[in-house]
Scaffold this motif. Sequence first.
Motif, short mmCIF file in Angstrom:
data_model
loop_
_atom_site.label_atom_id
_atom_site.label_comp_id
_atom_site.label_asym_id
_atom_site.label_seq_id
_atom_site.Cartn_x
_atom_site.Cartn_y
_atom_site.Cartn_z
N LEU A 1 0.78 -0.75 0.07
CA LEU A 1 -0.23 -0.06 -0.55
C LEU A 1 0.79 1.30 -0.28
O LEU A 1 1.64 1.06 0.60
N ARG A 2 0.93 1.84 -1.04
CA ARG A 2 1.57 3.53 -0.82
C ARG A 2 1.11 4.35 -1.04
O ARG A 2 0.05 4.72 -2.09
N ASN A 3 0.61 5.26 -0.25
CA ASN A 3 -0.09 6.66 -0.30
C ASN A 3 -1.09 6.63 -0.82
O ASN A 3 -2.41 6.82 -1.91
N ARG A 4 -2.31 5.11 -0.52
CA ARG A 4 -3.36 4.61 -0.79
C ARG A 4 -3.60 3.81 -2.01
O ARG A 4 -4.78 3.64 -2.25
N ALA A 5 -3.35 3.42 -2.59
CA ALA A 5 -2.55 2.90 -4.21
C ALA A 5 -1.91 1.06 -3.36
O ALA A 5 -0.99 1.18 -2.87
N VAL A 6 -2.94 0.40 -4.33
CA VAL A 6 -2.77 -0.67 -4.05
C VAL A 6 -1.77 -1.22 -5.36
O VAL A 6 -2.58 -1.33 -6.43
N THR A 7 -0.52 -2.09 -5.18
CA THR A 7 0.61 -1.87 -6.43
C THR A 7 1.07 -3.59 -5.62
O THR A 7 1.05 -3.83 -4.63
N PRO A 8 1.36 -4.91 -6.32
CA PRO A 8 1.49 -6.03 -6.56
C PRO A 8 3.42 -5.45 -5.62
O PRO A 8 4.48 -4.99 -5.77
N LEU A 9 3.63 -6.79 -4.67
CA LEU A 9 4.92 -6.06 -4.09
C LEU A 9 5.96 -6.37 -4.99
O LEU A 9 6.77 -5.80 -4.48
N TYR A 10 6.21 -7.66 -5.63
CA TYR A 10 6.81 -7.77 -6.60
C TYR A 10 7.08 -6.52 -8.18
O TYR A 10 5.97 -7.56 -8.27
N THR A 11 7.68 -6.46 -8.31
CA THR A 11 8.23 -5.78 -9.44
C THR A 11 8.42 -6.35 -10.70
O THR A 11 8.59 -6.71 -11.99
N ARG A 12 10.09 -7.04 -10.13
CA ARG A 12 10.50 -8.17 -11.01
C ARG A 12 10.70 -9.92 -9.89
O ARG A 12 9.58 -10.31 -10.21
N ASN A 13 11.61 -10.58 -10.24
CA ASN A 13 11.97 -11.87 -9.70
C ASN A 13 11.01 -11.32 -8.57
O ASN A 13 11.16 -10.22 -7.62
N LYS A 14 10.64 -12.34 -8.13
CA LYS A 14 10.33 -12.55 -6.66
C LYS A 14 11.06 -11.94 -5.30
O LYS A 14 10.25 -11.38 -4.63
N PHE A 15 12.05 -12.21 -5.06
CA PHE A 15 13.07 -12.40 -4.35
C PHE A 15 14.14 -10.93 -4.38
O PHE A 15 15.37 -10.66 -3.21
N ASP A 16 13.61 -10.70 -5.35
CA ASP A 16 14.48 -9.38 -5.57
C ASP A 16 14.25 -8.18 -4.48
O ASP A 16 12.33 -7.83 -4.29
N HIS A 17 14.51 -7.77 -4.08
CA HIS A 17 14.71 -5.78 -3.18
C HIS A 17 13.57 -6.23 -2.30
O HIS A 17 12.85 -5.44 -1.23
N ILE A 18 13.85 -8.02 -0.96
CA ILE A 18 12.58 -8.05 -0.34
C ILE A 18 13.38 -7.71 0.23
O ILE A 18 12.59 -7.11 1.66
#
Length: 252
Positions: A45-62
Amino acid sequence: MFAVSDTHLLEDEHLRQQVEGHPRAQELLRALLYPYAAPDHDYILRNRAVTPLYTRNKFDHIDRLLGGRVPVIAAGSNRSPRQLARKFSRFSEAVEIPVTMGWMQNYDIVYCAHLTSYGAVPATILQSPGTVVRVAINWLLPDQLHHMHATESLGDHYDYRQIPSAGITLDCGLTVQRAGAYIARYGVEFSTGDIFTLADIKAENRRLPERNQWQMLQYVARRAGLVAHPDFILRIIDDEKFRRAQNGRRPA
């Protein structure tokens, strides 16, 4: 927060008709639609907007996304973007809250034995040997956790505890050692032996009966010797003394 058009989410046709024409329909829907719609996948949740947690590979930047954050089990409405956005709407800084999904072993998500000021029967976790329940984890920064505590009426309705989380398997593959949880101070029994799980939350090998929110409010009304009706919900909202009188007895 809710629009009259949201009445289509109510399964009971007679109730839907009563709410559609009611001047306080938005308040009724806030109670009746608990625990609110939520994605069945990891999100942020970013400023009331919902986006997928991952933008690339599932484990990138976790590690970057979750590092420094406290994992907290979202048993009821805190799994919903709508509720999180409402709770943090006046937060002083831009809000980012990652939410990860998983399965929790030997627990279930059940209704608390108290009512909220907005007319709903809320949720907590309860040990249930053999049950595996779908669970969301809010990942909160320390100041966000402090703010969340304030929204959960600590010391009145809930205590905050650390739960060993060896039984939680997250979809993302992440392992957490412990997770915070809000535990109901009035327990989970309005009357002895009456414990109900949330029908809106998926579970396997569930040992306790399921109820949706309207069914729970009907139960509370019958227990009070009253008829379940939108006016009953509004009385819960408007009359604190009446609302507290419906609570279960605090466990010894």
